[in-house]
Design a protein around this motif. Structure first.
Motif, PDB file in Angstrom:
ATOM      1  N   PHE A  67      -2.012  11.600 -11.422  1.00  0.00           N
ATOM      2  CA  PHE A  67      -1.950  11.738 -12.663  1.00  0.00           C
ATOM      3  C   PHE A  67      -0.871  12.359 -12.530  1.00  0.00           C
ATOM      4  O   PHE A  67       0.096  11.698 -13.826  1.00  0.00           O
ATOM      5  N   VAL A  68      -0.020  12.982 -11.962  1.00  0.00           N
ATOM      6  CA  VAL A  68       0.596  14.151 -12.234  1.00  0.00           C
ATOM      7  C   VAL A  68       2.079  12.732 -11.780  1.00  0.00           C
ATOM      8  O   VAL A  68       3.128  12.507 -12.639  1.00  0.00           O
ATOM      9  N   THR A  69       2.547  11.820 -10.603  1.00  0.00           N
ATOM     10  CA  THR A  69       3.036  10.633 -10.464  1.00  0.00           C
ATOM     11  C   THR A  69       2.545   9.862 -11.555  1.00  0.00           C
ATOM     12  O   THR A  69       4.173   9.406 -11.967  1.00  0.00           O
TER      13      THR A  69
ATOM     14  N   TYR B 142       0.213   3.003 -22.670  1.00  0.00           N
ATOM     15  CA  TYR B 142       0.464   3.424 -20.546  1.00  0.00           C
ATOM     16  C   TYR B 142      -0.933   4.549 -20.477  1.00  0.00           C
ATOM     17  O   TYR B 142      -0.780   3.115 -19.139  1.00  0.00           O
ATOM     18  N   TRP B 143      -2.107   4.659 -20.746  1.00  0.00           N
ATOM     19  CA  TRP B 143      -3.023   4.926 -19.615  1.00  0.00           C
ATOM     20  C   TRP B 143      -3.681   4.361 -19.595  1.00  0.00           C
ATOM     21  O   TRP B 143      -4.532   3.723 -18.809  1.00  0.00           O
TER      22      TRP B 143
ATOM     23  N   ASP C 185       0.223  -1.473   0.091  1.00  0.00           N
ATOM     24  CA  ASP C 185       0.003  -0.241   0.263  1.00  0.00           C
ATOM     25  C   ASP C 185       0.884   1.180   0.017  1.00  0.00           C
ATOM     26  O   ASP C 185       0.870   2.484  -0.258  1.00  0.00           O
ATOM     27  N   ALA C 186       1.808   1.120   0.539  1.00  0.00           N
ATOM     28  CA  ALA C 186       2.698   2.251   0.659  1.00  0.00           C
ATOM     29  C   ALA C 186       3.093   2.758  -0.621  1.00  0.00           C
ATOM     30  O   ALA C 186       3.592   3.812  -0.622  1.00  0.00           O
ATOM     31  N   ASP C 187       4.136   1.234  -0.906  1.00  0.00           N
ATOM     32  CA  ASP C 187       4.531   1.967  -2.762  1.00  0.00           C
ATOM     33  C   ASP C 187       3.788   2.224  -3.822  1.00  0.00           C
ATOM     34  O   ASP C 187       3.834   2.972  -4.236  1.00  0.00           O
ATOM     35  N   LEU C 188       2.630   1.977  -3.046  1.00  0.00           N
ATOM     36  CA  LEU C 188       1.324   2.467  -4.379  1.00  0.00           C
ATOM     37  C   LEU C 188       0.846   3.837  -3.731  1.00  0.00           C
ATOM     38  O   LEU C 188      -0.596   3.755  -4.346  1.00  0.00           O
ATOM     39  N   ASP C 189       1.527   4.243  -2.928  1.00  0.00           N
ATOM     40  CA  ASP C 189       0.424   5.517  -2.336  1.00  0.00           C
ATOM     41  C   ASP C 189       0.007   6.532  -2.741  1.00  0.00           C
ATOM     42  O   ASP C 189      -0.902   7.156  -2.975  1.00  0.00           O
ATOM     43  N   ASN C 190       0.860   6.313  -4.152  1.00  0.00           N
ATOM     44  CA  ASN C 190       0.025   7.545  -5.350  1.00  0.00           C
ATOM     45  C   ASN C 190      -1.169   6.830  -6.234  1.00  0.00           C
ATOM     46  O   ASN C 190      -1.509   8.604  -6.101  1.00  0.00           O
ATOM     47  N   ILE C 191      -1.690   6.475  -5.546  1.00  0.00           N
ATOM     48  CA  ILE C 191      -2.929   5.336  -5.790  1.00  0.00           C
ATOM     49  C   ILE C 191      -4.008   6.216  -5.042  1.00  0.00           C
ATOM     50  O   ILE C 191      -3.490   5.546  -3.907  1.00  0.00           O
ATOM     51  N   GLY C 192      -4.981   6.911  -5.129  1.00  0.00           N
ATOM     52  CA  GLY C 192      -5.773   7.444  -4.307  1.00  0.00           C
ATOM     53  C   GLY C 192      -5.442   9.138  -4.034  1.00  0.00           C
ATOM     54  O   GLY C 192      -6.407   9.339  -2.742  1.00  0.00           O
TER      55      GLY C 192
ATOM     56  N   ASP D 267     -10.491   8.809  -9.168  1.00  0.00           N
ATOM     57  CA  ASP D 267      -9.668   8.227 -10.381  1.00  0.00           C
ATOM     58  C   ASP D 267      -9.499   7.911 -11.317  1.00  0.00           C
ATOM     59  O   ASP D 267      -9.052   8.025 -12.570  1.00  0.00           O
ATOM     60  N   THR D 268     -10.252   7.149 -11.385  1.00  0.00           N
ATOM     61  CA  THR D 268     -10.384   5.869 -11.960  1.00  0.00           C
ATOM     62  C   THR D 268     -11.505   6.653 -12.654  1.00  0.00           C
ATOM     63  O   THR D 268     -11.585   6.553 -14.547  1.00  0.00           O
ATOM     64  N   GLU D 269     -12.284   7.147 -12.490  1.00  0.00           N
ATOM     65  CA  GLU D 269     -13.618   8.144 -13.733  1.00  0.00           C
ATOM     66  C   GLU D 269     -12.995   8.861 -14.350  1.00  0.00           C
ATOM     67  O   GLU D 269     -12.677   9.409 -15.994  1.00  0.00           O
TER      68      GLU D 269
END
Length: 211
Positions: free
Chosen positions: A133-135, A156-157, A121-128, A185-187
């Motif tokens: 988007f910037v990351t 990629y996107w 969860d910490a490694d993918l913390d940019n999610i949420g 973010d998903t929307e």
């Protein structure tokens, strides 16, 4: 919460990762960000001191494999951690546990312990987060310039959309603090794909793979 061993590991790994200091995403600052977020989650979820130390050490070493090669580097980071920790006369069973925590950062791997859930969860913390988007843009630049990937914007996107759709936070802290923004973010990503003329992919079970 830190101690002398964690502080020594922090200095060692940050020095080691200086070869990655110009990477847009997997740079020394990313490892510190993972350390900070993992520590926050661990303390929020009442992780004990010994487990916290093992988690913090795993966070610091989890990307050190980038100092040797770009792809499939997690096992290298685990090896680097083992060598350094053995030199510190660290307990062998705890070293093995730290290696497993590091390997939980392999993308789309299944965490099996609480500590493995926390580091993922910490490694993918940019999610949420609002910076997702910037990351993700930084990671795309890195894949092309450092990783040598010939990947189109659409491909990629679409991958990012699949990741946002498929990833589920494992920890209660991640769920409570990140889930709602993850849905937004998903929307947004679905709308972005349509805006740039890319097909919004159907998400099938076991359809994920690394870029």
């Amino acid at each position: 919460m830190t101690n002398s061993l964690v502080e020594a590991a922090k200095k060692y790994t940050q020095d080691l990762l200086q070869v990655c200091k110009d990477y847009p995403y997997h740079n020394p600052e990313h490892s510190i960000s993972v350390l900070d977020r993992a520590t926050y989650i661990a303390m929020a979820e009442n992780v004990g001191n010994e487990d916290l130390e093992d988690l913090q050490l795993a966070c610091l070493f989890h990307d050190t494999g980038f100092s040797e090669q770009y792809e499939k580097n997690e096992h290298i980071g685990a090896r680097i951690a083992r060598k350094w920790l053995e030199e510190q006369w660290h307990d062998k069973d705890r070293i093995a546990k730290i290696e497993k925590i590091i390997m939980a950062t392999v993308l789309f791997s299944t965490p099996r312990t609480h500590l493995e859930m926390i580091i993922q969860d910490a490694d993918l913390d940019n999610i949420g987060t609002k910076a997702e988007f910037v990351t993700s843009q930084k990671y795309l630049i890195e894949l092309r310039t450092v990783g040598g990937k010939d990947i189109s914007d659409c491909a990629y996107w679409q991958f990012v959309y699949k990741l946002l759709t498929k990833y589920k936070f494992h920890t209660e802290t991640g769920k409570s603090e990140r889930h709602e923004q993850l849905l937004r973010d998903t929307e947004h990503m679905e709308k972005y794909l349509s805006m740039i003329g890319c097909e919004v992919p159907n998400i099938e079970p076991d359809s994920m793979h690394e870029v």
